[in-house]
Each structure stands twice: as C-alpha cells, then as structure tokens.
Scaffold this motif. Structure first.
Motif, PDB file in Angstrom:
ATOM      1  N   SER A   1      61.037   8.154  36.393  1.00  0.00           N
ATOM      2  CA  SER A   1      60.054   9.046  35.765  1.00  0.00           C
ATOM      3  C   SER A   1      58.622   8.551  35.856  1.00  0.00           C
ATOM      4  O   SER A   1      57.736   9.067  35.171  1.00  0.00           O
ATOM      5  CB  SER A   1      60.423   9.249  34.289  1.00  0.00           C
ATOM      6  OG  SER A   1      60.445   8.004  33.616  1.00  0.00           O
TER       7      SER A   1
ATOM      8  N   VAL B   1      53.762  18.104  31.203  1.00  0.00           N
ATOM      9  CA  VAL B   1      54.958  17.297  30.930  1.00  0.00           C
ATOM     10  C   VAL B   1      54.621  16.305  29.824  1.00  0.00           C
ATOM     11  O   VAL B   1      53.457  15.974  29.616  1.00  0.00           O
ATOM     12  CB  VAL B   1      55.438  16.527  32.181  1.00  0.00           C
ATOM     13  CG1 VAL B   1      55.888  17.481  33.279  1.00  0.00           C
ATOM     14  CG2 VAL B   1      54.367  15.577  32.697  1.00  0.00           C
ATOM     15  N   LYS B   2      55.634  15.836  29.133  1.00  0.00           N
ATOM     16  CA  LYS B   2      55.423  14.786  28.147  1.00  0.00           C
ATOM     17  C   LYS B   2      55.250  13.449  28.867  1.00  0.00           C
ATOM     18  O   LYS B   2      55.841  13.226  29.918  1.00  0.00           O
ATOM     19  CB  LYS B   2      56.603  14.713  27.182  1.00  0.00           C
ATOM     20  CG  LYS B   2      56.741  15.951  26.301  1.00  0.00           C
ATOM     21  CD  LYS B   2      57.934  15.835  25.372  1.00  0.00           C
ATOM     22  CE  LYS B   2      58.046  17.073  24.489  1.00  0.00           C
ATOM     23  NZ  LYS B   2      59.212  17.004  23.567  1.00  0.00           N
ATOM     24  N   THR B   3      54.423  12.573  28.298  1.00  0.00           N
ATOM     25  CA  THR B   3      54.185  11.274  28.921  1.00  0.00           C
ATOM     26  C   THR B   3      54.196  10.171  27.867  1.00  0.00           C
ATOM     27  O   THR B   3      54.184  10.431  26.653  1.00  0.00           O
ATOM     28  CB  THR B   3      52.825  11.226  29.637  1.00  0.00           C
ATOM     29  OG1 THR B   3      51.778  11.078  28.677  1.00  0.00           O
ATOM     30  CG2 THR B   3      52.593  12.475  30.474  1.00  0.00           C
TER      31      THR B   3
ATOM     32  N   SER C   1      61.024  13.748  31.173  1.00  0.00           N
ATOM     33  CA  SER C   1      60.378  15.052  31.057  1.00  0.00           C
ATOM     34  C   SER C   1      59.908  15.533  32.428  1.00  0.00           C
ATOM     35  O   SER C   1      58.711  15.601  32.704  1.00  0.00           O
ATOM     36  CB  SER C   1      59.190  14.962  30.087  1.00  0.00           C
ATOM     37  OG  SER C   1      58.513  16.197  29.979  1.00  0.00           O
TER      38      SER C   1
ATOM     39  N   ALA D   1      56.846   9.998  32.835  1.00  0.00           N
ATOM     40  CA  ALA D   1      57.071  11.367  32.359  1.00  0.00           C
ATOM     41  C   ALA D   1      58.249  11.328  31.389  1.00  0.00           C
ATOM     42  O   ALA D   1      59.375  11.710  31.717  1.00  0.00           O
ATOM     43  CB  ALA D   1      57.355  12.299  33.526  1.00  0.00           C
ATOM     44  N   GLU D   2      57.963  10.834  30.200  1.00  0.00           N
ATOM     45  CA  GLU D   2      58.972  10.680  29.158  1.00  0.00           C
ATOM     46  C   GLU D   2      58.353  10.992  27.801  1.00  0.00           C
ATOM     47  O   GLU D   2      57.148  10.811  27.602  1.00  0.00           O
ATOM     48  CB  GLU D   2      59.503   9.237  29.121  1.00  0.00           C
ATOM     49  CG  GLU D   2      60.221   8.774  30.363  1.00  0.00           C
ATOM     50  CD  GLU D   2      60.585   7.302  30.314  1.00  0.00           C
ATOM     51  OE1 GLU D   2      61.366   6.877  31.165  1.00  0.00           O
ATOM     52  OE2 GLU D   2      60.072   6.581  29.428  1.00  0.00           O
ATOM     53  N   ASP D   3      59.175  11.416  26.895  1.00  0.00           N
ATOM     54  CA  ASP D   3      58.751  11.580  25.514  1.00  0.00           C
ATOM     55  C   ASP D   3      58.412  10.197  24.954  1.00  0.00           C
ATOM     56  O   ASP D   3      59.237   9.278  25.024  1.00  0.00           O
ATOM     57  CB  ASP D   3      59.866  12.232  24.698  1.00  0.00           C
ATOM     58  CG  ASP D   3      59.456  12.547  23.272  1.00  0.00           C
ATOM     59  OD1 ASP D   3      59.227  11.586  22.502  1.00  0.00           O
ATOM     60  OD2 ASP D   3      59.372  13.730  22.915  1.00  0.00           O
TER      61      ASP D   3
ATOM     62  N   PRO E   1      63.581  15.873  39.021  1.00  0.00           N
ATOM     63  CA  PRO E   1      64.451  15.222  38.028  1.00  0.00           C
ATOM     64  C   PRO E   1      65.396  14.185  38.609  1.00  0.00           C
ATOM     65  O   PRO E   1      66.194  13.611  37.875  1.00  0.00           O
ATOM     66  CB  PRO E   1      65.250  16.413  37.472  1.00  0.00           C
ATOM     67  CG  PRO E   1      65.367  17.348  38.632  1.00  0.00           C
ATOM     68  CD  PRO E   1      64.081  17.212  39.405  1.00  0.00           C
TER      69      PRO E   1
ATOM     70  N   GLY F   1      59.041  18.157  35.473  1.00  0.00           N
ATOM     71  CA  GLY F   1      58.377  19.461  35.412  1.00  0.00           C
ATOM     72  C   GLY F   1      57.101  19.447  36.218  1.00  0.00           C
ATOM     73  O   GLY F   1      56.819  18.504  36.964  1.00  0.00           O
TER      74      GLY F   1
ATOM     75  N   THR G   1      63.021  10.302  26.348  1.00  0.00           N
ATOM     76  CA  THR G   1      63.779  11.258  27.147  1.00  0.00           C
ATOM     77  C   THR G   1      62.942  11.681  28.346  1.00  0.00           C
ATOM     78  O   THR G   1      61.767  12.024  28.191  1.00  0.00           O
ATOM     79  CB  THR G   1      64.138  12.505  26.309  1.00  0.00           C
ATOM     80  OG1 THR G   1      64.853  12.086  25.152  1.00  0.00           O
ATOM     81  CG2 THR G   1      64.973  13.488  27.117  1.00  0.00           C
TER      82      THR G   1
END
Length: 450
Positions: free
Chosen positions: A382, A413-415, A349, A340-342, A378, A351, A347
């Motif tokens: 991730s 969420v960003k992945t 993410s 779960a990261e950009d 959090p 959520g 970064t």
C-alpha cells in the motif's frame, strides 16, 4: 557500463532506479502487470513489457517472463529493486546462466544471508556481534530448555526461514516455552514450508539499528553509517532516520568498521544492510538484507552518495566510487512511509487518488510514482510514497518535517499522513527516546483513549 537495464519491480522503487539509470546514460526497460499499465515508471521508461495479469506470482514473481523480457529487449542487466525477486538466489543464478548481470550480490551470498541460522553463523565467523542463543535450529524441546536456561529468560523463538514477524514467539519463563516452540514451528511451517526454529535472548527495550554497506566483490567495502528503524508496527518499519539519536560518533564508527571489514572479507558485491538490535551500548546481529532498502534515501541525504549509482557501478565492474575516509556525514534525515491505509486501523485503502500535492522546499524529497488520477491497485503493498526530509541537525529536520507533512495532500484514499502528524508532535519522538516496542504501545494507548 551497461547499455540497457531492465527494472524488475514497480512503483516508487522502479521509478527511483529508472532515474538513476538515465542519469548514467543507460537505456531502461520496465516490466509491468496489466494492473500497472498506467504507472509512472511505465510512462517514463524507454521501453516497457507487460509480463502478466495483476497477481504477483503471474507477473513480478514470474522469472520466466522476466528473462524473456530481457531477451526480447536486449537488456544486459536487471535491477530487482526491493521485495519481489530482489533476494531470490534462484533468480540471480538464472540470470547469470543467461549472461545477464544481476545488479546485486551473488546467488551464494543471497542464500547464506537468506537462511537466518546460516547468516548468524556467518556473521559470528566474520566478527560481527550476535545475540546469545542457539548455534542453529533446535532439534527438540529438551535442547531448547537447555539453551534457554543457559542464556536466561525471556527468550525469543524465530523461524529459520522467516521474516515479517511470522514464526516468532516470546517465552518469558520455562512454563511458556513448550507452547511458544509449538506455535512458532506451526507458523513457520505454514508460512515458509520449513518449521525449523532457533532461540535467542530476548532483549526488553532494544532499538533497531542497521548499517548500510557497499562491497565491490573483490575484497573492498565501505559503510555509509547507520539508520535507526525502531519505530515499527508488527515488525514493519514506519519511520526511519539517520543518524540514530541513540548513538555517538565513536559507536557509529566502531560498528561501521566491523561491518565494512566483514563484508570485505566475505567478498560481497553490491549494496546491503546489516541489521542489529542495540541495547545498553551493545550491538546484536539479527539479519542481513542483500538488497537496496526502502529507507536508503536517508543515507543518501546525509552522505550525498547515490546508492543506486553505486549498485550499478559495482555490478558493471567499475568498483566503488569513493573511499571510506572520504565519506562525510552531514546533518540529519528522516523518512516517513506514506501508505494508502487507515491511520487508525491500518486497513488498506486502494482506490483512485483525486488530488495529489507533494511538499517542496529546501531539504525535501518525495519518492513516489503516484499522481492525481492514479489508481492504487489492491494487489500489491500500500505504499504511496516516501517523504524524506534533511536538515542541518535533528531539531531543524523535525521542524522541516512538520512543515512538509502539513503541505502533503492525498485525497481520494485514506493515508497514514495523520499518524506522522501525530508522531512529529510527540515529546518522546522529539527527544529521540523510543525503542522497537514504542509505536505499538503508543497506538494501543491512543486507541484506548479514543
């Protein structure tokens, strides 16, 4: 065999161990923080015990609470998974004092391999090839200059108690050495409370190769081939595959036999991974992980051997389930860690996952504790899950991976899914032509072109 196993971890690895225990007819207990009350492994376990608030130090790293949970539930063994307390010798010793089996090696073996200088000495004594460098911590700059001059620049300075790239600096010349030493010592002291450092020859374009072993603690051990973990970002693995595209059958057999003999001679019990840098046909020991690895499923895919079953079997006194000569390597497997990261900045993410759909079909495995509506907290790493793909050969595996990535959906969420869709279409990756520096260079070039 054990009656009840407590799983001292969370997320996908807790669920992985839980499934293995249930297949063996063993009852399961999981511990969890308040943040993980709705986690999938908590829902599926026979029993669960809340051991504290979200911070790891107050829950998953709280040895007192975990031992108390064992005593309350009557668990006769603990599986630590990976991370958290999995390589904590004190934890293994305390469990032993309470007559609870630690599903892993002895505290003494964890201590030996947890100190990188002692691990290197032990590896050398056991006949494992090591990187040229200091025999132990360097006491002063003068000694460091002498060693560096003998092995030749560039050299790398590493923290004795280190990991994850902290306390690690490269000196390409004699002029670079003083500041590299000072910086490495400062980072090591801040991160680990120990500023001891050692020096090794710096390899320019190595691959990261690790050998999976299992020992029975009584002088027998097997190896299950190698994994290539060279695609890394900031010394953290991103993509792993077995077998390595860089090795041939002769090299694979040679290094595997060296490792299994060493582990047998050590009297090691349980699963472990011996990690190497590989360059120009030579292997150089860097460390040993005395636990199950995140990427263990690729080894399971090509061997058909359940590593968690083996861990439990050995810890219960049942010995190894197979002989070395009976192990066959079939096909090729790749694992992608979906975080779960950009995918561009990395970064985190955290959520709520609003939509979660995993790929399926022949040769596809997804290890994940996520589901639609699951909230990624959090407080921890991730990792959403691991996509493991197996094919009859590497070409089929890559094509299957491409298809599986197209099917994988995580909304809310960003992945890092876009990163792997990029990698699977890259010509260097398709050819297996990469080293431990490749991914960071690729990411830098991609960012510059954006």
């Amino acid at each position: 065999m054990f009656q009840k196993i407590l799983i001292a971890n969370r997320g996908e690895i807790a669920l992985r161990v839980l499934r293995a225990a249930k297949e063996l007819g063993i009852r399961t207990v999981v511990v969890h923080s308040t943040a993980d009350a709705d986690a999938m492994h908590v829902r599926l376990a026979d029993e669960s015990v809340c051991i504290g608030p979200p911070p790891s130090r107050d829950s998953y790293l709280n040895i007192h609470q975990i031992v108390a949970a064992c005593e309350i539930t009557g668990a006769d063994a603990v599986h630590p998974g990976y991370g958290f307390l999995s390589e904590n010798a004190k934890f293994a010793d305390i469990l032993a004092a309470h007559k609870i089996t630690f599903i892993g090696p002895s505290g003494d073996h964890i201590r030996i391999m947890g100190d990188k200088i002692e691990a290197k000495r032990t590896a050398k004594r056991l006949g494992i090839p090591v990187v040229p460098g200091s025999d132990g911590a360097v006491s002063d700059d003068r000694e460091a200059f002498r060693i560096a001059s003998e092995i030749g620049f560039p050299v790398i300075i590493k923290a004795s108690a280190g990991g994850g790239g902290r306390g690690m600096k490269v000196a390409r010349s004699a002029e670079d050495l003083p500041i590299a030493l000072a910086t490495a010592r400062s980072e090591a002291g801040a991160a680990f409370g120990d500023d001891a450092v050692y020096i090794e020859k710096y390899l320019e374009k190595p691959r990261h190769i690790e050998v999976q072993i299992v020992g029975d603690g009584a002088g027998k051990a097997i190896h299950l081939g190698e994994r290539d973990c060279s695609l890394q970002r900031r010394h953290q693995k991103v993509w792993e595959e077995a077998n390595s595209p860089a090795l041939n059958a002769e090299e694979r057999s040679r290094i595997g036999e060296i490792c299994s003999k060493a582990i047998a001679d050590l009297g090691y019990s349980g699963a472990g991974t011996i990690e190497f840098l590989y360059e120009n046909g030579e292997f150089y020991f860097i460390e040993m992980n005395t636990r199950l690895q995140v990427e263990h499923p690729v080894t399971e895919a090509i061997t058909g051997i359940d590593l968690v079953h083996e861990q439990i079997r050995v810890a219960s006194g049942g010995g190894l389930s197979t002989r070395q000569e009976d192990i066959k390597f079939a096909g090729h497997a790749i694992e992608c860690r979906i975080n779960a990261e950009d995918a561009r900045t990395f970064t985190p993410s955290p959520g709520t996952i609003t939509h979660f759909h995993t790929p399926g079909g022949l040769g596809i495995r997804v290890d994940s504790g996520a589901y639609s509506g699951y909230r990624i907290p959090p407080y921890y790493d991730s990792l959403i899950g691991k996509l493991i793909v197996h094919g009859r050969n590497r070409v089929e595996c890559m094509m299957r991976l491409r298809r599986a990535l197209d099917e994988f959906v995580v909304d809310g969420v960003k992945t890092t899914l876009p990163l792997f869709r990029d990698l699977v279409g890259n010509i260097d990756i398709a050819n297996g032509d990469y080293d431990i520096h490749w991914l960071e260079k690729h990411l830098a070039e991609t960012a510059a072109a954006a």
